[in-house]
Motif scaffolding. Structure first.
Motif, PDB file in Angstrom:
ATOM      1  N   ILE A 283      33.082  -1.291  13.701  1.00  0.00           N
ATOM      2  CA  ILE A 283      31.638  -1.114  13.883  1.00  0.00           C
ATOM      3  C   ILE A 283      31.223  -1.285  15.341  1.00  0.00           C
ATOM      4  O   ILE A 283      30.453  -0.481  15.886  1.00  0.00           O
ATOM      5  N   ALA A 318      31.809   0.416   3.799  1.00  0.00           N
ATOM      6  CA  ALA A 318      30.570   0.145   4.541  1.00  0.00           C
ATOM      7  C   ALA A 318      29.848   1.445   4.875  1.00  0.00           C
ATOM      8  O   ALA A 318      29.168   1.551   5.893  1.00  0.00           O
ATOM      9  N   TYR A 321      26.208   1.353   5.847  1.00  0.00           N
ATOM     10  CA  TYR A 321      25.785   0.543   6.984  1.00  0.00           C
ATOM     11  C   TYR A 321      25.216   1.449   8.066  1.00  0.00           C
ATOM     12  O   TYR A 321      25.666   2.587   8.259  1.00  0.00           O
ATOM     13  N   TRP A 324      27.709   3.153  10.563  1.00  0.00           N
ATOM     14  CA  TRP A 324      29.030   3.577  10.077  1.00  0.00           C
ATOM     15  C   TRP A 324      29.243   5.061  10.334  1.00  0.00           C
ATOM     16  O   TRP A 324      28.334   5.873  10.200  1.00  0.00           O
ATOM     17  N   ASN A 367      31.248   3.776  -0.047  1.00  0.00           N
ATOM     18  CA  ASN A 367      30.155   2.812  -0.142  1.00  0.00           C
ATOM     19  C   ASN A 367      30.498   1.662  -1.076  1.00  0.00           C
ATOM     20  O   ASN A 367      31.288   1.820  -2.017  1.00  0.00           O
ATOM     21  N   ASP A 373      26.333  -4.783  -3.282  1.00  0.00           N
ATOM     22  CA  ASP A 373      25.750  -4.597  -1.946  1.00  0.00           C
ATOM     23  C   ASP A 373      24.532  -5.497  -1.806  1.00  0.00           C
ATOM     24  O   ASP A 373      23.608  -5.438  -2.625  1.00  0.00           O
ATOM     25  N   ASP A 376      22.422  -4.267   2.933  1.00  0.00           N
ATOM     26  CA  ASP A 376      22.632  -3.695   4.265  1.00  0.00           C
ATOM     27  C   ASP A 376      23.817  -2.737   4.310  1.00  0.00           C
ATOM     28  O   ASP A 376      24.143  -2.193   5.362  1.00  0.00           O
ATOM     29  N   LEU A 378      26.885  -3.404   4.098  1.00  0.00           N
ATOM     30  CA  LEU A 378      28.071  -4.008   4.708  1.00  0.00           C
ATOM     31  C   LEU A 378      28.496  -5.296   4.012  1.00  0.00           C
ATOM     32  O   LEU A 378      29.682  -5.482   3.697  1.00  0.00           O
ATOM     33  N   HIS A 379      27.547  -6.175   3.772  1.00  0.00           N
ATOM     34  CA  HIS A 379      27.880  -7.488   3.225  1.00  0.00           C
ATOM     35  C   HIS A 379      27.743  -7.494   1.701  1.00  0.00           C
ATOM     36  O   HIS A 379      26.820  -6.888   1.161  1.00  0.00           O
TER      37      HIS A 379
END
Length: 403
Positions: A283, A318, A321, A324, A367, A373, A376, A378-379
């Motif tokens: 990233i 991700a 994101y 990405w 994804n 999820d 965001d 990502l996390h």
């Protein structure tokens, strides 16, 4: 004559007391039941009031039990002396608050003294004391400070509130919430010795996902916490502790390799490592897969040189994101295929856990699935953290002995 006799009796009584309260064990018997990876605290993560001449209460959720305990304190990033006037440890009574059980209070000492000055760049241990530490319990460590460095050593995203009171308020059962802050300062690790069965530690090594972003404040439901709970459910594995060495924003290729020795190899009792690392390299620096794999190979070699088992989690999707890219996705897939297909004999990990497979959206594998999820892209969400912990289901891996 009576004066000297009285003084001698007093000295002997103090000596007996200290011998009962403070213990000494072979270093090989200590096991880390909790730890964090400290950094130089950013100004945005400073406490709401100055810690000098004030009291700080911090809450920690341990993994495994022990009958003897010691605490490691760090002034690693300070440029001046850290002055600690007194420290107590106690059971925490109510999740999410500062309330403690005052009947469990024990004073931590340093070579028999309550006060200690920690020099810049140094880390120090308290004396070992007897303490009935229960597995998966919350303990409070309350510190009354003298002068505190301007450069604070701590962990910026503890996802756990700490509480500050003016002056020496250590024995107060409850601190006010007026000056609470979601950060930890100066405490590096909690280590135990058990009278019964030998124990060992798994270090979870990674970035903000391992640190716990996406989990709930004060609920201790990061994936390493939930993995520790899974281990404690079975008597076969309840001698295994879990240590969290995640730092938000960290990259494996530079910061991860650099801190591996201090944050992993120096953890007391470490026998196993779980690595979930590399997404920030893609990233933030568009790092290619070969560079990330080369970083993996460096820490694998160091782990094996120290007779430690090292496992990997595949890197999570991700695709949603903000930044990405197709290039990031290509590198992520290449890294994950290397993790899955490279045997230990070829320089790979000892085994792997396929987090990617279980948390991705099956209709769009770039994804995270919506349920996993946190919003965001990502996390992982709370459910995502729970699923990561459950994917680590071959617990017999953590009973293996290194030949």
């Amino acid at each position: 004559m009576n004066f000297f006799r009285t003084a001698l009796i007093l000295f002997l009584n103090i000596s007996i007391f200290l011998s009962l309260e403070s213990q000494s064990f072979n270093e090989s018997l200590y096991v880390t039941t909790w730890s964090t990876s400290n950094v130089k605290t950013l100004s945005k993560n400073f406490p709401p009031i100055n810690l000098s001449d004030n009291s700080l209460r911090q809450i920690f959720r341990v993994s495994t039990s022990g009958e003897y305990i010691r605490v490691k304190f760090s002034n690693r990033y300070g440029k001046t002396i850290l002055k600690i006037r007194k420290v107590i440890i106690s059971d925490s009574l109510s999740q999410g608050t500062s309330e403690i059980d005052i009947d469990t209070i024990k004073v931590l000492t340093f070579n028999g003294k309550e006060k200690i000055n920690v020099e810049p760049g140094n880390e120090i241990y308290s004396d070992t004391i007897e303490y009935n530490l229960k597995a998966l319990s919350e303990v409070a460590i309350s510190i009354y400070f003298g002068m505190v460095p301007n450069d604070l050593t701590g962990h910026g995203n503890s996802i756990t509130n700490s509480f500050i009171e003016e002056g020496d308020k250590l024995t107060n059962s409850l601190f006010s919430s007026e000056n609470k802050t979601p950060h930890w300062y100066f405490v590096e690790s909690i280590e135990v010795v058990s009278k019964t069965i030998p124990k060992k530690t798994i270090v979870c090594f990674g970035d903000s996902i391992t640190e716990g972003v996406g989990s709930s404040t004060d609920e201790h439901n990061r994936w390493p916490d939930q993995f520790a709970s899974n281990l404690q459910e079975n008597i076969k594995y309840n001698n295994i502790a879990v240590s969290n060495a995640g730092i938000g924003g960290n990259r494996i290729c530079d910061q991860g390799v650099e801190r591996f020795e201090h944050d992993v190899l120096e953890i007391k009792g470490v026998k196993y490592i779980i690595v979930l690392y590399g997404i920030n390299d893609m990233i933030h620096k568009n790092t290619n897969s070969s560079e990330i794999i080369a970083a993996y190979e460096k820490i694998i070699s160091k782990a094996h040189d120290n007779k430690l088992f090292i496992f990997a989690g595949t890197i999570l999707p991700a695709g949603n994101y903000l930044t990405w890219s197709e290039g990031n996705e290509k590198n992520r897939n290449e890294v994950n295929e290397w993790i899955r297909n490279t045997r230990k004999e070829e320089g790979g990990f000892d085994d792997f856990f396929d987090f990617d497979k279980y948390l991705r959206d099956e209709k769009n594998k770039t994804n995270l699935a919506d349920i996993y999820d946190n919003g965001d892209g990502l996390h992982p969400s709370k459910e995502g953290h729970r699923t990561i912990a459950n994917v680590i289901n071959n617990l017999d891996l953590f009973t293996k002995e290194y030949n």
